[in-house]
Design a protein around this motif. Structure first.
Motif, short mmCIF file in Angstrom:
data_model
loop_
_atom_site.label_atom_id
_atom_site.label_comp_id
_atom_site.label_asym_id
_atom_site.label_seq_id
_atom_site.Cartn_x
_atom_site.Cartn_y
_atom_site.Cartn_z
N GLY A 337 0.82 -1.20 0.00
CA GLY A 337 0.00 0.00 0.00
C GLY A 337 0.85 1.25 0.00
N SER A 338 0.30 2.33 -0.57
CA SER A 338 1.02 3.59 -0.59
C SER A 338 0.01 4.71 -0.76
CB SER A 338 2.06 3.59 -1.73
OG SER A 338 2.84 4.75 -1.66
N ASP A 339 0.53 5.92 -0.96
CA ASP A 339 -0.33 7.07 -1.24
C ASP A 339 0.46 8.07 -2.07
OD1 ASP A 339 -3.00 8.57 -0.23
OD2 ASP A 339 -1.39 10.00 -0.52
N GLN A 340 -0.20 8.61 -3.12
CA GLN A 340 0.46 9.65 -3.89
C GLN A 340 -0.49 10.78 -4.25
OE1 GLN A 340 2.49 8.96 -7.66
NE2 GLN A 340 4.38 9.66 -6.73
N THR A 341 -1.40 11.06 -3.34
CA THR A 341 -2.18 12.28 -3.50
C THR A 341 -1.25 13.48 -3.31
OG1 THR A 341 -2.78 12.03 -1.17
CG2 THR A 341 -4.41 11.36 -2.80
N SER A 342 -1.66 14.63 -3.78
CA SER A 342 -0.80 15.83 -3.70
C SER A 342 -0.95 16.47 -2.33
CB SER A 342 -1.18 16.81 -4.81
OG SER A 342 -0.92 16.25 -6.07
N CYS A 343 -0.50 15.74 -1.30
CA CYS A 343 -0.68 16.23 0.07
C CYS A 343 0.25 17.39 0.42
CB CYS A 343 -0.50 15.07 1.06
SG CYS A 343 -2.05 14.28 1.50
N HIS A 344 1.12 17.77 -0.51
CA HIS A 344 1.86 19.01 -0.30
C HIS A 344 0.93 20.21 -0.42
CE1 HIS A 344 1.65 18.73 -4.68
NE2 HIS A 344 1.80 20.03 -4.70
N ASN A 345 -0.28 19.97 -0.97
CA ASN A 345 -1.25 21.04 -1.22
C ASN A 345 -2.62 20.55 -0.75
OD1 ASN A 345 -2.25 23.47 -2.37
ND2 ASN A 345 -2.77 22.41 -4.26
N PRO A 346 -2.74 20.15 0.53
CA PRO A 346 -3.91 19.38 0.97
C PRO A 346 -5.22 20.15 1.02
CG PRO A 346 -2.56 19.97 2.85
CD PRO A 346 -1.80 20.41 1.64
N PHE A 347 -5.15 21.47 1.12
CA PHE A 347 -6.37 22.24 1.34
C PHE A 347 -6.83 23.01 0.11
CE2 PHE A 347 -3.88 22.33 5.42
CZ PHE A 347 -4.50 21.19 5.94
N LEU A 348 -6.14 22.80 -1.02
CA LEU A 348 -6.53 23.44 -2.28
C LEU A 348 -6.55 22.43 -3.41
CD1 LEU A 348 -4.87 26.99 -2.30
CD2 LEU A 348 -7.30 26.45 -2.56
N GLY A 349 -7.14 21.26 -3.16
CA GLY A 349 -7.33 20.29 -4.23
C GLY A 349 -6.35 19.15 -4.25
N GLY A 350 -5.37 19.15 -3.37
CA GLY A 350 -4.41 18.05 -3.36
C GLY A 350 -4.93 16.82 -2.66
N TYR A 351 -5.93 17.00 -1.79
CA TYR A 351 -6.53 15.89 -1.04
C TYR A 351 -8.00 16.21 -0.84
CZ TYR A 351 -7.21 12.37 2.65
OH TYR A 351 -7.65 11.29 3.38
N TYR A 352 -8.87 15.27 -1.21
CA TYR A 352 -10.31 15.48 -1.08
C TYR A 352 -10.85 14.64 0.07
CZ TYR A 352 -10.24 18.01 -5.47
OH TYR A 352 -9.97 18.94 -6.44
N PRO A 353 -11.52 15.25 1.06
CA PRO A 353 -11.98 14.50 2.23
C PRO A 353 -13.11 13.55 1.89
CG PRO A 353 -12.80 16.75 2.31
CD PRO A 353 -11.85 16.68 1.14
N TYR A 400 4.86 7.50 -0.41
CA TYR A 400 5.51 7.74 -1.69
C TYR A 400 5.89 9.20 -1.89
CZ TYR A 400 7.05 6.30 -6.29
OH TYR A 400 7.84 6.01 -7.38
N GLY A 401 6.01 9.93 -0.80
CA GLY A 401 6.78 11.16 -0.87
C GLY A 401 6.05 12.46 -1.16
N ASN A 402 4.74 12.47 -1.30
CA ASN A 402 4.06 13.75 -1.53
C ASN A 402 3.42 14.27 -0.25
OD1 ASN A 402 4.84 13.98 -4.13
ND2 ASN A 402 2.89 13.49 -5.05
N ALA A 403 4.13 14.03 0.87
CA ALA A 403 3.81 14.63 2.17
C ALA A 403 2.59 14.01 2.84
CB ALA A 403 3.65 16.15 2.05
N PHE A 404 2.20 12.80 2.44
CA PHE A 404 1.02 12.17 3.05
C PHE A 404 1.21 11.98 4.55
CE2 PHE A 404 -0.96 8.09 4.38
CZ PHE A 404 -2.29 8.52 4.38
N LEU A 405 2.30 11.34 4.97
CA LEU A 405 2.50 11.10 6.39
C LEU A 405 2.75 12.40 7.15
CD1 LEU A 405 4.61 7.81 6.39
CD2 LEU A 405 2.18 8.09 6.86
#
Length: 674
Positions: A337-353, A400-405
């Motif tokens: 398992g991994s994650d590669q959402t754009s969590c470097h930009n979580p509150f402007l479209g990088g992650y959808y709740p 996977y490095g886009n600031a998820f954790l």
């Protein structure tokens, strides 16, 4: 626009092009929320009007204000080109300097609608990876590059062309800085204001340096990561029937399903860009039903199929369903398992709740950003809770490095975050810490090239050259750890054409060490000189590499001597490449893990078949790799020390400071106790 030549005539202001409404038939960047004060709003307008003569201000000022208040930024949509933007063959691009024509080729590829995520907002990937901040900058840069001579350098300040400056033929033709903000002011809220004011820009890694080659780059990196993760954690090289689950289908993360099928496993991904990836052939099956998704996974596991499945929904729902399936049936349906959402930009479209639909999120993130932020953080808590339950039962998970954790820790999720000078460790390792870090220390990283002729046959020839070079190195004899990496990349390059990886420019990527990179680039340069290739080749890399990036939660997350938060390596990389022959260099704040979290250095080098280009290859690529290997060696990585010592043996002019190691930890304990 009737001809490509018109693009180089400068800002189209005589006559002024008609105002056009925003085209709602293409995807657009989320509305930004810079929260400008009245005086800041006035300054943003004044700054935007600097690009135009006063006689046009009365006309342009009201529409620029409307854009600022409606979209949170002045993009200058009126000036969006009407001609087809794509990577035109370099021989069709009028210029006084062939290196400049190659740079134009690369810029146009970054803005090609087939390549770019939000082309009308000049965003290439990652939700906010800008090529330029507005369309006026685009026109000015095109004109400057068309006029440039071999003794001038174009200077770029965060998307703004400061101008052409006298230099020399040996100097870079282009120097780019993006977002180089004084550290105390490098925060997300400050960035939103600075971007709205038009004074700074987030260039991601390869968007703002014009080196993006479409999602092929991350397909390759993901393929290698999955293969090496399986070797290390599943104790297997045959991934048939194994299931890899991740999220994100944007410009970078959209590569994950393709990588899964190349690696031979079952890939399951989730996000809203699903239709685009399905049309491109990167996703084999799509469904918006959790029941159907689980059924397909079960069948694929049983029959040991290689496939990619796109779930059109929220990844949190999918992770929670995996937990439910295990608790109800005892079936563990996911291996990696991994994650590669754009969590470097979580509150402007990088992650959808998970609590909101996509459309509801797009509205709330702009109209009620505080509430939206709270929902994102609640969703991240649920996201991690489900992953924790699955890893407790045997699944291996990596960031996977886009600031998820990092963002999950800030949301209060249980990711085992530990503060401190070495505070880069979580419950789950980043893929660099656990999988790819030692590969970087061997000197391996993403070596890219673009055939500027635009001819697919040129790409075929370069594929053949690259694979034959790597095979030749193996035949000469290499240590097993290096041989494995070469063999993985030979397999990749030989299957690249059949996997239909090209989107936009005729480009390719592989991982190689210093020796391989230099030999391949030299061979390309000879092929250009011998007319086997129809045009020059541009080489570059993702800044995600051995030397180019100081990123404590990704590229340098396995640096444990306290220097993970230092950026000397990336800055030295850019300066060193510039003085050793790069055609252009770039240094960025941000990229991959977000503004204020990383410094990236990158380059482009045009191989035009000349003897000078060959000398530049040897000088620049040797530095570009050894800089990072030396830093990793000093930080205590044994593989990096072995690599740099071998390199010093091969080049007597290279002399690197090696560390003495503390063999007896009791020495430290006794001294500190006393």
């Amino acid at each position: 626009m009737s001809s490509l030549k018109e693009i180089f005539e400068g800002l189209p202001i005589n006559p002024l092009p008609p105002r056009r409404p925003r085209d709602e038939n293409v995807p657009h960047a989320p509305t930004r929320t810079p929260e400008l004060s009245p005086s800041e709003e006035r300054l943003a307008l004044q700054n935007a009007l600097r690009y135009f003569p006063p006689c046009l201000h009365e006309t342009l000022a009201p529409e620029f204000v409307e854009e600022l208040r409606t979209f949170g930024h002045i993009y200058m949509y009126r000036f969006r080109p009407t001609f087809e933007i794509r990577a035109y063959p370099v021989q069709e691009i009028p210029s006084n300097c062939r290196d400049a024509a190659a740079i134009i080729h690369m810029i146009l590829n970054n803005l090609d609608p087939r390549v770019a995520q939000f082309p009308h907002e000049l965003v290439t990937y990652g939700g906010n990876g800008q090529v330029f901040a507005n369309w006026a900058q685009f026109w000015l840069v095109m004109k400057y590059l068309s006029e440039m001579t071999d003794d001038q350098t174009l200077v770029m300040y965060s998307g703004h062309p400061a101008g052409l400056f006298p230099s020399s033929p040996s100097a870079p033709r282009l120097i780019i800085t993006n977002g180089m903000v004084i550290p105390n002011y490098s925060s997300r809220p400050t960035y939103e204001k600075m971007f709205a004011l038009g004074v700074s820009m987030y260039g991601q890694m390869t968007a703002g340096s014009y080196c993006y080659i479409g999602p092929q780059g991350i397909v390759h990196g993901t393929t290698l990561t999955v293969l090496n993760a399986a070797r290390k954690h599943l104790d297997c090289t045959d991934l048939k029937g194994k299931v890899f689950v991740s999220s994100g289908l944007g410009g970078m993360s959209g590569a994950q399903p393709k990588a899964a099928t190349i690696a031979g496993c079952v890939g399951v991904v989730s996000k809203e860009a699903l239709d685009k990836r399905y049309r491109q052939g990167w996703v084999m099956f799509t469904t918006n039903s959790l029941d159907e998704c689980i059924s397909i996974i079960r069948k694929a596991r049983e029959q040991k199929l290689s496939m990619s499945i796109g779930y059109h929904g929220n990844i949190v729902d999918l992770w929670e369903r995996f937990v439910e399936e295990y608790e109800n049936t005892g079936d563990m349906l996911v291996d990696l398992g991994s994650d590669q959402t754009s969590c470097h930009n979580p509150f402007l479209g990088g992650y959808y709740p998970v609590q909101l639909s996509y459309d509801e999120s797009r509205v709330m993130m702009h109209e009620d950003p505080t509430r939206f932020k709270n929902l994102v953080q609640e969703s991240l808590q649920r996201h991690v809770a489900a992953i924790n339950k699955l890893t407790a039962r045997g699944m291996f998970f990596f960031d996977y490095g886009n600031a998820f954790l990092l963002e999950a820790s800030r949301a209060g999720a249980d990711v085992g975050w530990r503060e401190g000078i070495n505070g880069t460790k979580f419950r789950y390792p980043s893929y660099v810490q656990d999988i790819m870090g030692d590969i970087f220390s061997l000197g391996f990283g993403p070596f890219r090239w673009v055939c500027t002729s635009g001819d697919p046959r040129d790409l075929d020839i370069t594929d053949e050259i690259a694979s034959s070079i790597l095979e030749g190195i193996i035949q000469e004899g290499v240590v097993d750890s290096i041989k494995q990496q070469y063999e993985d990349n030979i397999r990749w390059i030989k299957g690249a054409k059949s996997n239909k990886l090209v989107v936009g420019s005729q480009a390719r990527i592989l991982y190689s060490d210093q020796k391989g990179r230099i030999l391949i680039a030299m061979a390309f340069n000879r092929a250009v000189a011998e007319k086997r290739l129809k045009g020059p080749v541009v080489i570059s890399r993702d800044h995600h590499d051995v030397s180019g990036t100081d990123s404590p939660f990704r590229e340098t997350s396995n640096i444990y001597d306290g220097s993970a938060f230092c950026a000397d390596m990336a800055v030295q990389n850019c300066i060193g490449d510039a003085c050793r022959g790069a055609t252009w260099v770039a240094i960025h704040n941000g990229g991959g893990v977000g503004w204020g979290e990383v410094i990236n250095g990158g380059f482009g080098l045009v191989l035009n078949g000349s003897e000078d280009a060959g000398e530049r290859v040897k000088r620049m690529l040797s530095w570009d790799v050894s800089n990072g290997v030396a830093r990793r060696c000093w930080a205590g990585n044994n593989k990096a020390e072995e690599t740099i010592c071998r390199t010093m043996d091969e080049n007597p002019k290279l002399k690197v400071t090696l560390p003495y190691h503390v063999d007896d930890d009791d020495v430290l304990d006794r001294a500190l106790r006393d």
